[in-house]
Design an enzyme around this catalytic site. Sequence first.
Site, mmCIF file in Angstrom:
data_model
loop_
_atom_site.group_PDB
_atom_site.id
_atom_site.type_symbol
_atom_site.label_atom_id
_atom_site.label_comp_id
_atom_site.label_asym_id
_atom_site.label_seq_id
_atom_site.Cartn_x
_atom_site.Cartn_y
_atom_site.Cartn_z
ATOM 1 N N LYS A 90 0.849 -1.212 0.000
ATOM 2 C CA LYS A 90 0.000 0.000 0.000
ATOM 3 C C LYS A 90 0.876 1.251 0.000
ATOM 4 C CE LYS A 90 -1.771 1.547 4.064
ATOM 5 N NZ LYS A 90 -1.411 2.952 4.336
ATOM 6 N N ASN A 91 1.910 1.248 0.849
ATOM 7 C CA ASN A 91 2.702 2.466 1.013
ATOM 8 C C ASN A 91 3.648 2.736 -0.156
ATOM 9 O OD1 ASN A 91 1.360 2.907 3.347
ATOM 10 N ND2 ASN A 91 3.057 2.440 4.726
ATOM 11 N N ARG A 116 -4.633 10.561 4.784
ATOM 12 C CA ARG A 116 -3.516 11.496 4.843
ATOM 13 C C ARG A 116 -2.557 11.354 3.659
ATOM 14 N NH1 ARG A 116 -1.404 14.524 8.538
ATOM 15 N NH2 ARG A 116 0.564 14.018 7.554
ATOM 16 N N ASP A 160 4.854 20.073 7.896
ATOM 17 C CA ASP A 160 5.814 21.180 7.834
ATOM 18 C C ASP A 160 7.086 20.818 7.057
ATOM 19 O OD1 ASP A 160 6.105 19.415 10.091
ATOM 20 O OD2 ASP A 160 7.713 20.722 10.828
ATOM 21 N N LEU A 161 7.534 19.579 7.170
ATOM 22 C CA LEU A 161 8.783 19.209 6.477
ATOM 23 C C LEU A 161 8.571 19.187 4.959
ATOM 24 C CD1 LEU A 161 9.934 16.333 8.857
ATOM 25 C CD2 LEU A 161 10.729 18.700 8.820
ATOM 26 N N ARG A 180 -8.405 -0.547 5.160
ATOM 27 C CA ARG A 180 -7.529 0.445 4.522
ATOM 28 C C ARG A 180 -6.211 -0.189 4.099
ATOM 29 N NH1 ARG A 180 -5.740 4.402 8.359
ATOM 30 N NH2 ARG A 180 -4.431 4.825 6.603
ATOM 31 N N ARG A 189 0.454 14.673 13.170
ATOM 32 C CA ARG A 189 0.973 14.450 11.818
ATOM 33 C C ARG A 189 1.022 15.708 10.945
ATOM 34 N NH1 ARG A 189 -0.945 8.536 9.881
ATOM 35 N NH2 ARG A 189 0.915 8.737 8.621
ATOM 36 N N PRO A 190 1.886 16.640 11.299
ATOM 37 C CA PRO A 190 2.014 17.866 10.500
ATOM 38 C C PRO A 190 2.671 17.593 9.144
ATOM 39 C CG PRO A 190 3.695 17.787 12.207
ATOM 40 C CD PRO A 190 2.821 16.579 12.411
ATOM 41 N N ASP A 232 4.646 0.633 12.133
ATOM 42 C CA ASP A 232 3.436 -0.018 11.616
ATOM 43 C C ASP A 232 3.290 -1.469 12.074
ATOM 44 O OD1 ASP A 232 2.723 2.291 10.350
ATOM 45 O OD2 ASP A 232 3.182 1.622 8.321
ATOM 46 N N CYS A 255 -4.899 12.881 12.821
ATOM 47 C CA CYS A 255 -5.467 11.554 12.686
ATOM 48 C C CYS A 255 -5.286 10.871 14.027
ATOM 49 C CB CYS A 255 -4.835 10.796 11.526
ATOM 50 S SG CYS A 255 -3.317 9.981 11.890
ATOM 51 N N VAL A 301 8.125 7.051 16.882
ATOM 52 C CA VAL A 301 7.783 7.725 15.621
ATOM 53 C C VAL A 301 6.499 8.547 15.735
ATOM 54 C CG1 VAL A 301 7.328 7.401 13.152
ATOM 55 C CG2 VAL A 301 8.985 5.924 14.319
HETATM 56 C C1 UD1 Z 1 4.383 6.762 6.300
HETATM 57 C C2 UD1 Z 1 3.486 5.541 6.141
HETATM 58 C C3 UD1 Z 1 2.966 5.085 7.495
HETATM 59 C C4 UD1 Z 1 4.130 4.880 8.461
HETATM 60 C C5 UD1 Z 1 5.029 6.102 8.520
HETATM 61 C C6 UD1 Z 1 6.278 5.875 9.371
HETATM 62 C C7 UD1 Z 1 2.554 5.901 3.931
HETATM 63 C C8 UD1 Z 1 1.362 6.208 3.101
HETATM 64 N N1 UD1 Z 1 2.387 5.890 5.261
HETATM 65 O O1 UD1 Z 1 3.554 7.793 6.820
HETATM 66 O O2 UD1 Z 1 2.258 3.858 7.312
HETATM 67 O O3 UD1 Z 1 3.602 4.633 9.761
HETATM 68 O O4 UD1 Z 1 5.459 6.447 7.190
HETATM 69 O O5 UD1 Z 1 6.979 4.786 8.911
HETATM 70 O O6 UD1 Z 1 3.613 5.610 3.414
HETATM 71 N N2 UD1 Z 1 6.383 14.547 10.625
HETATM 72 C C9 UD1 Z 1 6.508 15.878 10.925
HETATM 73 N N3 UD1 Z 1 6.428 16.792 9.896
HETATM 74 C C10 UD1 Z 1 6.231 16.396 8.612
HETATM 75 C C11 UD1 Z 1 6.131 15.034 8.314
HETATM 76 C C12 UD1 Z 1 6.199 14.112 9.348
HETATM 77 O O7 UD1 Z 1 6.663 16.255 12.083
HETATM 78 O O8 UD1 Z 1 6.173 17.278 7.733
HETATM 79 C C13 UD1 Z 1 6.427 13.561 11.720
HETATM 80 C C14 UD1 Z 1 5.086 12.835 11.869
HETATM 81 O O9 UD1 Z 1 4.181 13.572 12.654
HETATM 82 C C15 UD1 Z 1 5.503 11.544 12.527
HETATM 83 C C16 UD1 Z 1 6.886 11.291 11.930
HETATM 84 O O10 UD1 Z 1 7.333 12.528 11.407
HETATM 85 O O11 UD1 Z 1 5.612 11.700 13.915
HETATM 86 C C17 UD1 Z 1 6.896 10.250 10.842
HETATM 87 O O12 UD1 Z 1 6.039 10.632 9.796
HETATM 88 P P1 UD1 Z 1 6.303 10.230 8.273
HETATM 89 O O13 UD1 Z 1 7.562 9.444 8.170
HETATM 90 O O14 UD1 Z 1 6.164 11.458 7.460
HETATM 91 O O15 UD1 Z 1 5.085 9.265 8.014
HETATM 92 P P2 UD1 Z 1 4.074 9.302 6.802
HETATM 93 O O16 UD1 Z 1 4.793 9.542 5.527
HETATM 94 O O17 UD1 Z 1 2.907 10.159 7.144
#
Ligand code: UD1
Length: 429
Positions: free
Chosen positions: A35-36, A105, A137-138, A409, A134-135, A317, A129, A339
Amino acid sequence: MKPKKEFLESGFLMSRIILKNNGALRGEVTVSGSKNSALPILAATILTRGKNQLWGIPALSDIEIMYTLLESLGAELLHLSDHVLIDTAPIRSHTTPYELVTKMRGSFLLAGPLLAACKKACICLPGGCPIGSRPVDLHLKGFAQLGASITQEHGYITLACEKLTGAKIYLDFPSVGATENLIMAACLADGETLIQNAATEPEIEDLANFLNRQGAKISGAGTDTVHILGVDRLSGCSHTVISDRIEAGTYMAAFAISHGKGRVKNIQLDHIRPMIAKLREMGVEIAEEPSAVLVNARKKLRATNIKTMPFPGFPTDMQAQFGGLLSVAQGTGMIVETVFENRFLHVGELQRMGANIRIDGRTSVVQGVGQLTGAEVQASDLRGGAALVLAGLCAGGVTKISGVEHIERGYENLVGKLQLLGADITLED
Ligand code: UD1
């Protein structure tokens, strides 16, 4: 692989999984496509403004949402028996509808491709969520470094540029989604982009392989430094997505918790090393084959400690499912979730089944109990829902799980696959 869009309209929210302990699982299960991986790759088809053929896309509700999003932008999709044909040439819109983005998301992965291909992206903010705030910002910081202007109004973020220009981007955290979005945006930027402290998950490498087939020039994907040399255009291609390492780990855990024996097929061993290591520590025998593992859980499970980390660490996950395993293991195990901030939602439901778990911030301490008992429980997120299914496989009596839409999902035909392994499990509408 026919689209089932009715769920978007009807919500099909009332189904329940009914599960009775039927002893050890036995047999073979084939893992579906990831899926991812599929989500960013589907988004990346926008970059070509042409035709792409994709194999191995799992039939999941999150994928249905991405199909519907692409169609809402103007893409044309043709679902054939084992693959999907996507033509993104007719895309005219750069605005993603609120009602779809707020369901998933992963929709934010459309931002990078739309910005690069259409020079504008108007994306509804995905919002929080259950597992954390889950911001994004990055993602936004990186887009700005590539030259995009960013405005936020009425719940939408608008990204715009005349052209994107390569940049050196350092990610404060190796975010999977931000790494993917920035790679996709940088593919069509002028000049070179370097993403440092990039996420190294296998899904990033799969995305880069797909983009390179389209004509992109990406190197280092799968390491913490990704180099992208922008090109003028990309063209459509064919690709098969990698298998789902989290689904694989969940079936390994299902054999383990039921003291069963069986083969999990269509896997890449290097993607599931942390799960193999932890299951072995817990006393489960695992024989490695070229693209499968044979799991034999004849001994009692022993407790272990787990700390979730970005890849190649133990995946967040898989944390909930291992919480289920520790609930019935001998001894006390500790799980540290590094995480996401709120990923113990399933614990209250496991406690209702008799689990002995204490939570302190991002740590849970699990004291194994001899036996869980079936109960009516509620899945409130995808992986937590999977943990409840695992618990139900070994609990005494009947387990009734509502909130099935969360589980659907991310697990293709979970009920059917578990039935084939001998589980007494049904989906009640
Ligand atoms: C992806 C996966 C999800 C998995 C996660 C971590 C998909 C569709 N989903 O989610 O199943 O659990 O990786 O392996 O691939 N963060 C920030 N700012 C940002 C982006 C992220 O602070 O701009 C934080 C998030 O809040 C979280 C952490 O970074 O605490 C990890 O998030 P991220 O690696 O971005 O996960 P996703 O891509 O959302």
